[in-house]
Design a protein around this motif. Structure first.
Motif, short mmCIF file in Angstrom:
data_model
loop_
_atom_site.label_atom_id
_atom_site.label_comp_id
_atom_site.label_asym_id
_atom_site.label_seq_id
_atom_site.Cartn_x
_atom_site.Cartn_y
_atom_site.Cartn_z
N GLU A 2 -5.37 17.43 -0.57
CA GLU A 2 -5.51 17.38 0.88
C GLU A 2 -4.69 16.21 1.41
N GLN A 3 -3.92 16.46 2.45
CA GLN A 3 -3.10 15.43 3.05
C GLN A 3 -3.72 14.98 4.36
N PRO A 4 -3.69 13.67 4.62
CA PRO A 4 -4.26 13.19 5.88
C PRO A 4 -3.46 13.73 7.05
N ASN A 5 -4.14 13.92 8.17
CA ASN A 5 -3.44 14.43 9.34
C ASN A 5 -3.39 13.41 10.48
N TYR A 6 -3.56 12.14 10.16
CA TYR A 6 -3.46 11.12 11.19
C TYR A 6 -2.00 10.68 11.29
N TYR A 7 -1.69 10.02 12.40
CA TYR A 7 -0.33 9.52 12.59
C TYR A 7 -0.10 8.31 11.71
N SER A 8 1.16 8.02 11.44
CA SER A 8 1.50 6.82 10.69
C SER A 8 2.40 5.94 11.53
N ILE A 9 2.55 4.70 11.11
CA ILE A 9 3.35 3.74 11.84
C ILE A 9 4.36 3.13 10.89
N LEU A 10 5.58 3.03 11.36
CA LEU A 10 6.62 2.34 10.61
C LEU A 10 7.23 1.31 11.56
N THR A 11 6.80 0.08 11.43
CA THR A 11 7.25 -0.97 12.35
C THR A 11 8.73 -1.28 12.14
N ALA A 12 9.34 -1.85 13.14
CA ALA A 12 10.75 -2.22 13.04
C ALA A 12 10.98 -3.22 11.93
N SER A 13 10.06 -4.16 11.76
CA SER A 13 10.25 -5.18 10.72
C SER A 13 10.28 -4.56 9.33
#
Length: 128
Positions: A2-13
Protein backbone atom coordinates in the motif's frame (compact mmCIF):
# COMPACT_ATOMS: atom_id res chain seq x y z
CA UNK A 1 2.36 -2.78 -0.96
CA UNK A 2 0.00 0.00 0.00
CA UNK A 3 1.34 3.41 -0.96
CA UNK A 4 0.54 6.54 1.03
CA UNK A 5 -1.71 9.01 -0.71
CA UNK A 6 -0.65 12.17 1.11
CA UNK A 7 1.28 14.96 -0.55
CA UNK A 8 5.03 15.21 -0.20
CA UNK A 9 7.34 18.19 0.07
CA UNK A 10 10.69 18.74 -1.56
CA UNK A 11 12.15 21.99 -0.25
CA UNK A 12 14.46 24.12 -2.35
CA UNK A 13 17.33 23.53 0.05
CA UNK A 14 17.08 19.76 -0.54
CA UNK A 15 16.14 19.98 -4.21
CA UNK A 16 19.19 22.07 -5.16
CA UNK A 17 21.73 20.44 -2.84
CA UNK A 18 24.48 19.20 -5.16
CA UNK A 19 25.87 16.83 -2.51
CA UNK A 20 22.69 14.73 -2.40
CA UNK A 21 21.92 12.01 -4.91
CA UNK A 22 18.61 12.38 -6.77
CA UNK A 23 17.23 9.33 -4.96
CA UNK A 24 18.14 10.75 -1.54
CA UNK A 25 16.05 13.77 -2.52
CA UNK A 26 13.20 11.47 -3.51
CA UNK A 27 13.49 9.68 -0.16
CA UNK A 28 13.31 13.04 1.64
CA UNK A 29 10.09 13.74 -0.20
CA UNK A 30 8.74 10.32 0.81
CA UNK A 31 9.68 10.95 4.45
CA UNK A 32 7.75 14.23 4.36
CA UNK A 33 4.72 12.38 2.99
CA UNK A 34 4.88 9.77 5.73
CA UNK A 35 5.42 12.49 8.34
CA UNK A 36 2.34 14.48 7.33
CA UNK A 37 0.02 12.34 9.42
CA UNK A 38 1.94 12.18 12.72
CA UNK A 39 4.88 14.57 12.43
CA UNK A 40 7.45 11.78 12.22
CA UNK A 41 8.22 8.76 10.07
CA UNK A 42 8.66 5.25 11.46
CA UNK A 43 9.19 3.42 8.15
CA UNK A 44 12.02 0.90 8.12
CA UNK A 45 14.78 0.55 5.55
CA UNK A 46 12.97 -2.62 4.45
CA UNK A 47 9.80 -0.66 3.73
CA UNK A 48 11.66 1.93 1.66
CA UNK A 49 13.74 -0.74 -0.09
CA UNK A 50 10.60 -2.55 -1.21
CA UNK A 51 8.90 0.71 -2.21
CA UNK A 52 11.82 1.81 -4.42
CA UNK A 53 13.09 -1.65 -5.42
CA UNK A 54 16.57 -1.13 -4.00
CA UNK A 55 18.57 -2.75 -1.19
CA UNK A 56 18.30 -1.82 2.50
CA UNK A 57 21.95 -0.74 2.34
CA UNK A 58 21.10 1.73 -0.42
CA UNK A 59 18.29 3.18 1.71
CA UNK A 60 20.70 3.44 4.63
CA UNK A 61 23.09 5.46 2.45
CA UNK A 62 20.31 7.83 1.41
CA UNK A 63 19.14 8.30 5.01
CA UNK A 64 22.74 8.99 6.07
CA UNK A 65 23.17 11.57 3.30
CA UNK A 66 20.08 13.43 4.49
CA UNK A 67 21.09 13.22 8.15
CA UNK A 68 24.68 14.36 7.51
CA UNK A 69 23.43 17.37 5.57
CA UNK A 70 21.09 18.23 8.46
CA UNK A 71 17.79 17.79 6.63
CA UNK A 72 16.47 15.05 8.92
CA UNK A 73 16.88 13.86 12.51
CA UNK A 74 17.18 10.14 13.13
CA UNK A 75 16.59 8.80 16.63
CA UNK A 76 16.28 5.27 17.90
CA UNK A 77 13.81 3.98 20.47
CA UNK A 78 15.12 0.98 22.34
CA UNK A 79 13.27 -1.87 23.98
CA UNK A 80 13.36 -1.08 27.72
CA UNK A 81 16.40 -2.40 29.57
CA UNK A 82 18.06 -3.58 26.34
CA UNK A 83 20.24 -2.26 23.56
CA UNK A 84 17.85 -3.66 20.96
CA UNK A 85 16.22 -1.09 18.69
CA UNK A 86 12.44 -1.06 18.92
CA UNK A 87 11.97 1.51 16.15
CA UNK A 88 13.74 4.28 14.31
CA UNK A 89 12.09 7.68 14.17
CA UNK A 90 12.90 10.06 11.32
CA UNK A 91 11.77 13.65 11.61
CA UNK A 92 12.19 16.56 9.24
CA UNK A 93 14.33 19.37 10.61
CA UNK A 94 12.70 22.81 10.60
CA UNK A 95 13.40 24.92 7.54
CA UNK A 96 15.32 28.17 7.79
CA UNK A 97 12.99 30.76 6.23
CA UNK A 98 15.90 32.43 4.43
CA UNK A 99 16.85 29.26 2.55
CA UNK A 100 13.79 29.50 0.29
CA UNK A 101 14.13 33.17 -0.56
CA UNK A 102 15.96 34.78 -3.43
CA UNK A 103 16.42 38.37 -4.53
CA UNK A 104 14.22 39.39 -7.42
CA UNK A 105 15.84 40.78 -10.57
CA UNK A 106 12.98 43.26 -11.04
CA UNK A 107 12.75 45.78 -8.20
CA UNK A 108 11.25 48.64 -10.23
CA UNK A 109 7.83 48.50 -8.52
CA UNK A 110 9.16 48.61 -4.97
CA UNK A 111 9.14 44.86 -4.49
CA UNK A 112 12.53 43.46 -3.64
CA UNK A 113 11.98 39.85 -2.62
CA UNK A 114 10.14 36.98 -4.18
CA UNK A 115 9.51 34.32 -1.57
CA UNK A 116 8.00 30.88 -1.75
CA UNK A 117 6.62 29.36 1.42
CA UNK A 118 8.31 25.96 1.90
CA UNK A 119 4.98 24.10 2.22
CA UNK A 120 3.05 25.81 -0.52
CA UNK A 121 2.87 25.95 -4.28
CA UNK A 122 1.83 29.59 -4.09
CA UNK A 123 4.34 32.41 -4.46
CA UNK A 124 4.19 35.55 -2.41
CA UNK A 125 5.72 38.94 -3.13
CA UNK A 126 6.93 40.72 -0.02
CA UNK A 127 7.80 44.45 -0.09
CA UNK A 128 11.25 45.44 1.17
Amino acid sequence: MEQPNYYSILTASVRYDKDLTPNAKLLYSEITALSNKTGACWASNGYFAELYNVSKITISRWVNQLAKKGFINVTMQYIPNTKQVDKRIISIKPINKNENTYKSQNTTKGYGHFTQHPFSCHNFIIPV
